[in-house]
Motif scaffolding. Structure first.
Motif, short mmCIF file in Angstrom:
data_model
loop_
_atom_site.label_atom_id
_atom_site.label_comp_id
_atom_site.label_asym_id
_atom_site.label_seq_id
_atom_site.Cartn_x
_atom_site.Cartn_y
_atom_site.Cartn_z
N ALA A 64 0.83 -1.22 0.00
CA ALA A 64 0.00 0.00 0.00
C ALA A 64 0.86 1.26 0.00
O ALA A 64 0.45 2.30 -0.52
CB ALA A 64 -0.95 0.00 1.19
N ALA A 65 2.07 1.16 0.57
CA ALA A 65 2.98 2.31 0.61
C ALA A 65 3.72 2.50 -0.71
O ALA A 65 4.50 3.43 -0.86
CB ALA A 65 3.98 2.14 1.75
N GLY A 66 3.47 1.59 -1.67
CA GLY A 66 4.06 1.76 -2.99
C GLY A 66 5.16 0.79 -3.35
O GLY A 66 5.79 0.93 -4.42
N GLU A 67 5.43 -0.18 -2.50
CA GLU A 67 6.47 -1.15 -2.80
C GLU A 67 6.07 -2.00 -4.00
O GLU A 67 4.89 -2.23 -4.24
CB GLU A 67 6.74 -2.06 -1.60
CG GLU A 67 7.92 -2.98 -1.75
CD GLU A 67 9.20 -2.25 -2.09
OE1 GLU A 67 9.51 -2.11 -3.31
OE2 GLU A 67 9.87 -1.79 -1.16
N THR A 68 7.07 -2.45 -4.75
CA THR A 68 6.80 -3.29 -5.91
C THR A 68 6.90 -4.76 -5.55
O THR A 68 7.63 -5.14 -4.61
CB THR A 68 7.81 -3.00 -7.05
OG1 THR A 68 9.12 -3.41 -6.63
CG2 THR A 68 7.80 -1.53 -7.44
N ALA A 69 6.18 -5.57 -6.31
CA ALA A 69 6.26 -7.02 -6.11
C ALA A 69 7.68 -7.52 -6.36
O ALA A 69 8.15 -8.44 -5.68
CB ALA A 69 5.26 -7.73 -7.03
N ARG A 70 8.35 -6.91 -7.30
CA ARG A 70 9.73 -7.33 -7.63
C ARG A 70 10.66 -7.16 -6.43
O ARG A 70 11.39 -8.08 -6.05
CB ARG A 70 10.23 -6.51 -8.81
CG ARG A 70 11.62 -6.91 -9.26
CD ARG A 70 12.04 -6.09 -10.46
NE ARG A 70 13.31 -6.58 -10.98
CZ ARG A 70 14.20 -5.80 -11.57
NH1 ARG A 70 13.94 -4.52 -11.76
NH2 ARG A 70 15.33 -6.30 -11.99
N ARG A 71 10.65 -5.97 -5.82
CA ARG A 71 11.53 -5.73 -4.67
C ARG A 71 11.11 -6.58 -3.47
O ARG A 71 11.96 -7.10 -2.75
CB ARG A 71 11.55 -4.25 -4.30
CG ARG A 71 12.43 -3.44 -5.23
CD ARG A 71 12.48 -1.95 -4.92
NE ARG A 71 12.05 -1.51 -3.62
CZ ARG A 71 12.80 -0.75 -2.81
NH1 ARG A 71 14.01 -0.37 -3.16
NH2 ARG A 71 12.33 -0.35 -1.65
N LEU A 72 9.81 -6.72 -3.28
CA LEU A 72 9.34 -7.57 -2.18
C LEU A 72 9.81 -9.00 -2.37
O LEU A 72 10.24 -9.66 -1.43
CB LEU A 72 7.81 -7.51 -2.10
CG LEU A 72 7.17 -8.36 -1.01
CD1 LEU A 72 7.68 -7.99 0.37
CD2 LEU A 72 5.65 -8.21 -1.07
N GLY A 73 9.77 -9.47 -3.61
CA GLY A 73 10.19 -10.84 -3.90
C GLY A 73 11.65 -11.11 -3.63
O GLY A 73 12.02 -12.22 -3.24
N VAL A 74 12.49 -10.10 -3.82
CA VAL A 74 13.93 -10.30 -3.61
C VAL A 74 14.40 -9.79 -2.24
O VAL A 74 15.60 -9.88 -1.94
CB VAL A 74 14.79 -9.67 -4.74
CG1 VAL A 74 14.46 -10.29 -6.08
CG2 VAL A 74 14.65 -8.16 -4.76
N LEU A 75 13.49 -9.32 -1.42
CA LEU A 75 13.87 -8.77 -0.12
C LEU A 75 14.75 -9.72 0.70
O LEU A 75 15.74 -9.26 1.29
CB LEU A 75 12.63 -8.33 0.66
CG LEU A 75 12.88 -7.69 2.02
CD1 LEU A 75 13.80 -6.46 1.90
CD2 LEU A 75 11.55 -7.30 2.66
N PRO A 76 14.47 -11.02 0.77
CA PRO A 76 15.36 -11.89 1.56
C PRO A 76 16.80 -11.91 1.03
O PRO A 76 17.72 -12.23 1.77
CB PRO A 76 14.71 -13.27 1.45
CG PRO A 76 13.28 -12.99 1.18
CD PRO A 76 13.28 -11.75 0.31
N ALA A 77 17.00 -11.56 -0.23
CA ALA A 77 18.33 -11.55 -0.84
C ALA A 77 18.73 -10.13 -1.23
O ALA A 77 19.43 -9.91 -2.21
CB ALA A 77 18.34 -12.47 -2.06
#
Length: 151
Positions: A64-77
């Protein structure tokens, strides 16, 4: 065995935790931290702790704050990508150190690194954010707060 919801068993204690979390949010805002950065740190701490309930709540807020699915997906790495800026990288490194508590020498080296990027106010607010998120993760994990299907 049914869950034992700590927040319901001791509502005054939980209310005090919520009050402290509100103060942490005020400190983050006063330090100029974006809602996106705050939620990014909350999600990363919850990933490290394996708190499904908090991950559900904060992933929703992060998107909701504007994060992308791409960055969320790679967050652990996150260390392996160029998708996070210098401030985000410092915040994530600090939050991970507070969550995993590496050896004292490593913690000190991390603090020196992140203090080159973060102001004193940012460092303090992000530290309190990670500490608070760790506490809420432990309440939810211990209580076995469920992740319910959304309508």
């Amino acid at each position: 065995m049914k869950p034992h919801y700590l927040d319901k068993a001791n509502p005054d204690v939980y209310a005090a935790m919520r009050g402290a979390a509100d103060l942490v949010a005020e400190a983050a805002s006063a330090a100029g931290l974006s809602k996106l950065l705050v939620e990014l740190v909350s999600v990363r701490v919850s990933q490290l702790n394996g708190c499904a309930y908090c991950l559900d709540v904060h992933t929703t807020k992060l998107l909701a704050a504007g994060e992308t699915a791409r960055r969320l997906g790679v967050l652990p790495a996150w260390r392996e990508t160029g998708l996070f800026d210098e401030t985000e990288r410092a915040a994530l490194e600090l939050a991970e150190a507070i969550t995993t508590l590496p050896a004292p020498e490593e913690r000190l080296a991390i603090e020196y690194r992140v203090r080159e990027v973060l102001s004193d106010a940012e460092f303090a607010a992000l530290s309190w954010l990670a500490i608070s998120m760790n506490a809420f993760n432990r309440v939810s994990i211990t209580s076995r707060h469920p992740v319910r299907p959304k309508p």
